[in-house]
Design a protein around this motif. Structure first.
Motif, PDB file in Angstrom:
ATOM      1  N   LYS A   1     -21.703  18.243   9.399  1.00  0.00           N
ATOM      2  CA  LYS A   1     -21.323  16.830   9.412  1.00  0.00           C
ATOM      3  C   LYS A   1     -19.801  16.696   9.397  1.00  0.00           C
ATOM      4  CE  LYS A   1     -22.355  12.651   6.749  1.00  0.00           C
ATOM      5  NZ  LYS A   1     -23.066  12.174   5.546  1.00  0.00           N
TER       6      LYS A   1
ATOM      7  N   ASP B   1     -14.766  11.206  10.257  1.00  0.00           N
ATOM      8  CA  ASP B   1     -13.654  10.593  10.984  1.00  0.00           C
ATOM      9  C   ASP B   1     -12.369  10.740  10.154  1.00  0.00           C
ATOM     10  OD1 ASP B   1     -11.791   8.891  12.179  1.00  0.00           O
ATOM     11  OD2 ASP B   1     -13.323   7.420  12.755  1.00  0.00           O
TER      12      ASP B   1
ATOM     13  N   PRO C   1     -21.035   8.837  20.303  1.00  0.00           N
ATOM     14  CA  PRO C   1     -20.164   9.645  19.435  1.00  0.00           C
ATOM     15  C   PRO C   1     -18.750   9.087  19.288  1.00  0.00           C
ATOM     16  CG  PRO C   1     -20.775  10.843  21.458  1.00  0.00           C
ATOM     17  CD  PRO C   1     -21.599   9.598  21.417  1.00  0.00           C
ATOM     18  N   ARG C   2     -18.254   8.321  20.270  1.00  0.00           N
ATOM     19  CA  ARG C   2     -16.891   7.791  20.182  1.00  0.00           C
ATOM     20  C   ARG C   2     -16.717   6.818  19.032  1.00  0.00           C
ATOM     21  NH1 ARG C   2     -15.877   4.405  23.845  1.00  0.00           N
ATOM     22  NH2 ARG C   2     -13.632   4.537  24.086  1.00  0.00           N
TER      23      ARG C   2
ATOM     24  N   GLU D   1     -18.731   6.731  16.164  1.00  0.00           N
ATOM     25  CA  GLU D   1     -19.303   7.176  14.889  1.00  0.00           C
ATOM     26  C   GLU D   1     -18.199   7.372  13.853  1.00  0.00           C
ATOM     27  OE1 GLU D   1     -23.141   9.876  16.230  1.00  0.00           O
ATOM     28  OE2 GLU D   1     -21.164  10.775  16.191  1.00  0.00           O
TER      29      GLU D   1
ATOM     30  N   TYR E   1     -19.138   9.246  11.150  1.00  0.00           N
ATOM     31  CA  TYR E   1     -19.544  10.622  10.860  1.00  0.00           C
ATOM     32  C   TYR E   1     -20.300  11.124  12.079  1.00  0.00           C
ATOM     33  CZ  TYR E   1     -18.597   9.449   5.996  1.00  0.00           C
ATOM     34  OH  TYR E   1     -17.991   9.063   4.840  1.00  0.00           O
ATOM     35  N   HIS E   2     -20.177  12.401  12.322  1.00  0.00           N
ATOM     36  CA  HIS E   2     -20.914  12.983  13.434  1.00  0.00           C
ATOM     37  C   HIS E   2     -21.619  14.246  12.950  1.00  0.00           C
ATOM     38  CE1 HIS E   2     -21.885  14.192  17.547  1.00  0.00           C
ATOM     39  NE2 HIS E   2     -21.540  15.400  17.187  1.00  0.00           N
TER      40      HIS E   2
END
Ligand SMILES: [Fe+2]
Length: 207
Positions: A141, A144, A162-163, A165, A167-168
Motif C-alpha cells: 500500500k 500519496d 490511480p491518478r 487515489e 492510497y494505492h
C-alpha cells in the motif's frame, strides 16, 4: 483545453525475468533458501521478537543477502537491470552517478503480521521481489506523498483511477519486482490469510 500532470509519483512493476521457466526456477531456489536463512539466523529471529512480532526479517541481521549466496547474487544482477530501467524512466542523471545495491533482506509474514507505514531513509530506490504471495494475502500500500498538504481538497469518489487515489494498493504476483523511490511511504497491512507471504526487499543508493 490542456491538462498537465505535474510531479507524478511513479512506481515500476515487472516480471523479474521475462522467460517464465527461468523466473520460476529462481523463485523456487529463493523460496527454498529463505527458511534455511531463518533457521541459521539466531540474531535475526531474536531481533524480530522485538521489532517484527510474529514474522521474520533478516533486515536487522543479514541485510546483505546479495553477498550471502550465489542465488541472491543472481537475483541482484536481475534487479540491477530493472533499477537502471526505472532510473532512466525517471530521467535520473546516470552519467553523473551510478546506482548500486546497499542492502537486500528477506521477509516472511505469517497470518496477522503487519509492516506499518514507513519509508527507507538514506536510500534512493527501494523495492521488493515477491517469492510467495498466497491468494488474498496483503498487497503493498502506497501513500500519496502530498497527504499532509491537502487543504480544502475536494473528496474524491470512492472508486477512482490511480491518478486520483490517495492510497494505492499493488497486489503483487510471485516472481515480480516492484521499485519505487525510497522517500515514498508504504506499508504492508496485516496478512489476513494463513499462508506465509514471503519476499526479498532491497535498497539502492546513488554514488
Ligand atoms: Fe519498505
Amino acid at each position: 483545453m490542456a491538462l498537465v500532470d505535474l510531479f507524478p509519483t511513479t512506481y515500476y512493476y515487472a516480471p523479474l525475468i521475462k522467460d517464465a521457466r527461468a523466473r520460476a526456477r529462481l523463485v523456487k531456489e529463493i523460496r527454498a533458501e529463505i527458511p534455511r536463512i531463518r533457521d541459521f539466523d539466531d540474531a535475526g529471529r531474536k531481533w524480530c521478537e522485538k521489532n517484527y512480532p510474529g514474522g521474520y526479517t533478516s533486515y536487522g541481521s543479514l541485510s546483505e543477502l546479495h553477498q550471502f549466496s550465489s542465488t541472491f547474487a543472481e537475483l541482484r544482477a536481475h534487479i540491477d537491470d530493472h533499477v537502471t530501467r526505472f532510473a532512466l524512466a525517471l530521467e535520473a542523471d546516470l552519467e553523473q552517478h551510478t546506482l548500486g545495491v546497499t542492502q537486500m533482506w528477506a521477509n516472511v509474514m505469517p497470518q496477522g503480521v503487519v509492516h506499518t507505514g514507513h519509508l527507507h531513509p538514506l536510500s534512493t530506490i527501494s523495492g521488493t521481489f515477491y517469492v510467495d504471495v498466497p491468494k488474498a494475502s496483503s498487497g503493498l500500500k502506497f501513500e500519496d506523498p502530498r497527504l499532509g498538504l491537502f487543504m480544502g481538497s475536494i473528496p474524491r469518489k470512492a472508486r477512482t483511477g490511480p491518478r486520483s487515489e490517495r492510497y494505492h494498493v499493488l497486489r503483487p504476483t510471485e516472481g515480480y519486482v516492484v521499485l519505487f523511490e525510497s522517500w515514498l511511504r508504504h506499508e504492508v497491512p496485516p496478512n489476513p490469510v494463513r499462508g506465509e507471504r514471503v519476499s526479498v526487499s532491497f535498497n539502492y543508493n546513488w554514488f
